[in-house]
Design a protein around this motif. Structure first.
Motif, PDB file in Angstrom:
ATOM      1  N   ALA A  26      60.107 -25.318  64.469  1.00  0.00           N
ATOM      2  CA  ALA A  26      58.730 -25.458  63.145  1.00  0.00           C
ATOM      3  C   ALA A  26      57.468 -25.404  64.231  1.00  0.00           C
ATOM      4  N   ARG A  27      56.962 -24.422  63.469  1.00  0.00           N
ATOM      5  CA  ARG A  27      55.186 -23.274  63.514  1.00  0.00           C
ATOM      6  C   ARG A  27      55.093 -23.346  62.512  1.00  0.00           C
ATOM      7  N   PRO A  28      53.882 -23.049  62.218  1.00  0.00           N
ATOM      8  CA  PRO A  28      52.644 -23.120  61.108  1.00  0.00           C
ATOM      9  C   PRO A  28      53.797 -21.491  60.276  1.00  0.00           C
ATOM     10  N   ASP A  92      48.605 -18.547  62.892  1.00  0.00           N
ATOM     11  CA  ASP A  92      48.664 -17.839  64.287  1.00  0.00           C
ATOM     12  C   ASP A  92      48.216 -19.941  65.198  1.00  0.00           C
ATOM     13  N   LEU A  93      48.841 -20.414  66.291  1.00  0.00           N
ATOM     14  CA  LEU A  93      48.506 -21.814  65.968  1.00  0.00           C
ATOM     15  C   LEU A  93      46.879 -22.330  65.980  1.00  0.00           C
ATOM     16  N   THR A  94      45.868 -21.391  66.594  1.00  0.00           N
ATOM     17  CA  THR A  94      44.499 -21.368  66.250  1.00  0.00           C
ATOM     18  C   THR A  94      44.221 -20.748  65.440  1.00  0.00           C
ATOM     19  N   PHE A  95      44.815 -20.058  64.822  1.00  0.00           N
ATOM     20  CA  PHE A  95      43.955 -19.582  63.661  1.00  0.00           C
ATOM     21  C   PHE A  95      45.311 -19.976  62.512  1.00  0.00           C
ATOM     22  N   THR A  96      45.057 -20.343  61.652  1.00  0.00           N
ATOM     23  CA  THR A  96      45.755 -20.605  60.840  1.00  0.00           C
ATOM     24  C   THR A  96      45.291 -20.680  58.889  1.00  0.00           C
ATOM     25  N   PRO A 114      39.650 -29.677  68.277  1.00  0.00           N
ATOM     26  CA  PRO A 114      38.194 -28.585  67.645  1.00  0.00           C
ATOM     27  C   PRO A 114      38.911 -26.990  67.885  1.00  0.00           C
ATOM     28  N   GLN A 115      40.070 -27.156  68.201  1.00  0.00           N
ATOM     29  CA  GLN A 115      40.939 -25.288  69.026  1.00  0.00           C
ATOM     30  C   GLN A 115      41.500 -25.004  67.219  1.00  0.00           C
ATOM     31  N   ASN A 116      41.274 -25.961  66.577  1.00  0.00           N
ATOM     32  CA  ASN A 116      42.259 -26.039  65.334  1.00  0.00           C
ATOM     33  C   ASN A 116      41.172 -24.852  64.085  1.00  0.00           C
ATOM     34  N   ASP A 117      41.322 -23.629  63.500  1.00  0.00           N
ATOM     35  CA  ASP A 117      41.028 -23.041  63.208  1.00  0.00           C
ATOM     36  C   ASP A 117      41.616 -22.935  61.385  1.00  0.00           C
ATOM     37  N   LEU A 118      41.765 -24.132  60.625  1.00  0.00           N
ATOM     38  CA  LEU A 118      42.485 -24.223  59.223  1.00  0.00           C
ATOM     39  C   LEU A 118      41.915 -23.869  57.856  1.00  0.00           C
ATOM     40  N   GLN A 119      42.167 -22.758  57.542  1.00  0.00           N
ATOM     41  CA  GLN A 119      41.681 -22.034  56.910  1.00  0.00           C
ATOM     42  C   GLN A 119      42.416 -21.851  55.435  1.00  0.00           C
ATOM     43  N   VAL A 120      42.454 -21.720  54.581  1.00  0.00           N
ATOM     44  CA  VAL A 120      42.767 -21.682  52.895  1.00  0.00           C
ATOM     45  C   VAL A 120      41.444 -20.640  51.556  1.00  0.00           C
ATOM     46  N   VAL A 121      41.855 -19.445  51.788  1.00  0.00           N
ATOM     47  CA  VAL A 121      41.727 -18.862  50.713  1.00  0.00           C
ATOM     48  C   VAL A 121      41.416 -18.702  49.506  1.00  0.00           C
ATOM     49  N   ASP A 122      40.824 -18.936  48.516  1.00  0.00           N
ATOM     50  CA  ASP A 122      41.348 -19.152  47.390  1.00  0.00           C
ATOM     51  C   ASP A 122      40.034 -18.480  45.808  1.00  0.00           C
ATOM     52  N   GLY A 123      40.134 -17.637  45.432  1.00  0.00           N
ATOM     53  CA  GLY A 123      39.370 -16.867  45.314  1.00  0.00           C
ATOM     54  C   GLY A 123      39.066 -15.743  45.738  1.00  0.00           C
ATOM     55  N   GLY A 124      39.355 -15.326  46.607  1.00  0.00           N
ATOM     56  CA  GLY A 124      38.497 -14.598  47.692  1.00  0.00           C
ATOM     57  C   GLY A 124      37.909 -15.048  48.765  1.00  0.00           C
ATOM     58  N   VAL A 125      37.486 -16.442  48.915  1.00  0.00           N
ATOM     59  CA  VAL A 125      36.529 -17.190  49.384  1.00  0.00           C
ATOM     60  C   VAL A 125      37.292 -18.014  50.226  1.00  0.00           C
ATOM     61  N   SER A 126      37.216 -17.852  51.282  1.00  0.00           N
ATOM     62  CA  SER A 126      37.845 -18.935  52.631  1.00  0.00           C
ATOM     63  C   SER A 126      36.891 -19.941  52.577  1.00  0.00           C
ATOM     64  N   THR A 127      38.192 -21.407  52.343  1.00  0.00           N
ATOM     65  CA  THR A 127      37.055 -22.649  53.505  1.00  0.00           C
ATOM     66  C   THR A 127      37.830 -23.178  54.464  1.00  0.00           C
ATOM     67  N   GLN A 128      37.578 -24.098  55.413  1.00  0.00           N
ATOM     68  CA  GLN A 128      38.019 -24.810  56.679  1.00  0.00           C
ATOM     69  C   GLN A 128      38.063 -25.957  55.841  1.00  0.00           C
ATOM     70  N   GLY A 291      35.473 -19.093  62.535  1.00  0.00           N
ATOM     71  CA  GLY A 291      35.738 -19.937  61.617  1.00  0.00           C
ATOM     72  C   GLY A 291      34.284 -20.338  61.833  1.00  0.00           C
ATOM     73  N   PHE A 292      34.665 -21.582  61.015  1.00  0.00           N
ATOM     74  CA  PHE A 292      32.618 -22.453  60.886  1.00  0.00           C
ATOM     75  C   PHE A 292      32.607 -23.853  62.431  1.00  0.00           C
ATOM     76  N   HIS A 293      33.895 -24.103  62.929  1.00  0.00           N
ATOM     77  CA  HIS A 293      33.746 -24.366  64.422  1.00  0.00           C
ATOM     78  C   HIS A 293      34.917 -24.523  64.684  1.00  0.00           C
ATOM     79  N   GLY A 294      36.042 -23.504  64.310  1.00  0.00           N
ATOM     80  CA  GLY A 294      37.177 -23.355  65.043  1.00  0.00           C
ATOM     81  C   GLY A 294      37.215 -22.022  66.446  1.00  0.00           C
ATOM     82  N   GLY A 295      38.425 -22.078  66.489  1.00  0.00           N
ATOM     83  CA  GLY A 295      38.694 -20.777  67.861  1.00  0.00           C
ATOM     84  C   GLY A 295      38.228 -22.117  69.441  1.00  0.00           C
ATOM     85  N   GLY A 296      38.165 -22.607  69.296  1.00  0.00           N
ATOM     86  CA  GLY A 296      38.073 -22.572  70.925  1.00  0.00           C
ATOM     87  C   GLY A 296      36.350 -23.045  71.442  1.00  0.00           C
ATOM     88  N   GLY A 297      35.736 -23.006  70.853  1.00  0.00           N
ATOM     89  CA  GLY A 297      34.472 -23.886  70.689  1.00  0.00           C
ATOM     90  C   GLY A 297      33.578 -25.291  69.517  1.00  0.00           C
TER      91      GLY A 297
END
Length: 300
Positions: A26-28, A92-96, A114-128, A291-297
């Motif tokens: 299993a993977r994203p 990617d695991l750290t940027f999905t 904290p290392q996870n950056d989960l984002q959904v793009v809707d209407g061209g706008v990204s939400t983390q 991302g807002f808080h994502g990607g390793g920081g």
């Protein structure tokens, strides 16, 4: 001397794990369940694809008169409503990141780091998605809802608007990026109810497998249940899903511990492979997704 029960469990594991080991790890983007008509890149997919088919960058999963569930990072499910479609942007695991193109999608987040950056793009706008909880996106009117948890919408130029629990934001109106409250009870639509039922089934599957894994040294992640024919999540400790269904950690039932969760389910099951062994949690260093808080920081 090993107990007879433990010997039987080990023999059963040895005989029943084999089919699951033939499946993809299993993977994203891994397809975990379908109901009714579903399509990958416009081609019909059947229930036989569950656990093996997955979305690669640029591919689109769509539904007709049906629904679909896909795995994201460990402990995160995306559920697609009828007449909906979603594109995989980054698995990617750290940027999905996935883009909702049509219809509705609901995301259940049972574990996030904290290392996870989960984002959904809707209407061209990204939400983390920032915390455990429950989120819904509607591409028909480009609205993001936070039933439980916390999210942040990218306004551009490193500006973010935070959406707290019980609030929604119209993504297609950049002039008024201000979240407003909504009634979570009246917003429990068909997709919400189906997602709750799927969460309940996954809790049953989790509680089947958790007892049989007791004492074998496995770690948190996705694990295949050959009886339910899907992956379920097992974390390092007991937890509730945002719908209130209780999940066991490894060995909780095996060692006789009771669970404090909502109606409990007891069963005997055997497992296959999860994210481990191929290095779903391993690999090189983390990379950020911007991302807002994502990607390793940052912090949550």
């Amino acid at each position: 001397m090993m107990s007879r029960l433990k010997v039987l469990v080990m023999l059963s594991l040895g005989s029943l794990c084999a089919p699951a080991f033939g499946a993809n790890p299993a993977r994203p983007g891994t397809l975990n369940y379908i109901e009714g008509s579903a399509f990958l890149e416009g081609k019909p997919i059947s229930e036989k694809a569950v656990g093996t088919a997955d979305l690669t960058p640029g591919q689109v999963l769509s539904t007709g008169n049906g629904k679909a569930e896909i795995l994201l990072t460990p402990g995160v499910y995306m559920r697609l409503g009828s007449n909906s479609s979603v594109k995989m942007i980054s698995p990617d695991l750290t940027f999905t990141q996935l883009g909702l193109e049509h219809g509705r999608a609901m995301v259940e987040v049972d574990e996030i780091h904290p290392q996870n950056d989960l984002q959904v793009v809707d209407g061209g706008v990204s939400t983390q998605l920032l915390k455990t909880g429950l989120y819904e996106f509607n591409a028909n009117d480009d609205v993001a809802k936070v039933f439980k948890g916390k999210a942040a919408v990218n306004e551009g130029e490193k500006k973010w608007t935070v959406i707290k629990a019980h609030h929604e934001l119209a993504l297609n109106n950049p002039e008024s990026l201000k979240p407003v409250s909504f009634d979570t009870r009246t917003s429990q639509n068909e997709l919400y109810n189906w997602s709750s039922l799927r969460s309940q089934y996954l809790a049953e599957s989790n509680q089947q497998l958790s007892a049989e894994y007791g004492g074998y040294g496995f770690g948190p992640g996705w694990y295949w249940d050959p009886f339910f024919l899907d992956y379920t999540f097992m974390g390092p400790y007991p937890f509730y899903s945002p719908f209130g269904w209780g999940f066991y950690p490894f060995g909780y039932g095996y060692f006789g511990g009771g669970f404090y969760g909502r109606p409990g389910f007891y069963g005997r099951g055997y497992a296959g492979r999860g994210f481990h062994g191929g290095g779903f949690h391993g690999g090189g260093g983390f990379h950020g997704g911007g991302g807002f808080h994502g990607g390793g920081g940052g912090h949550r």
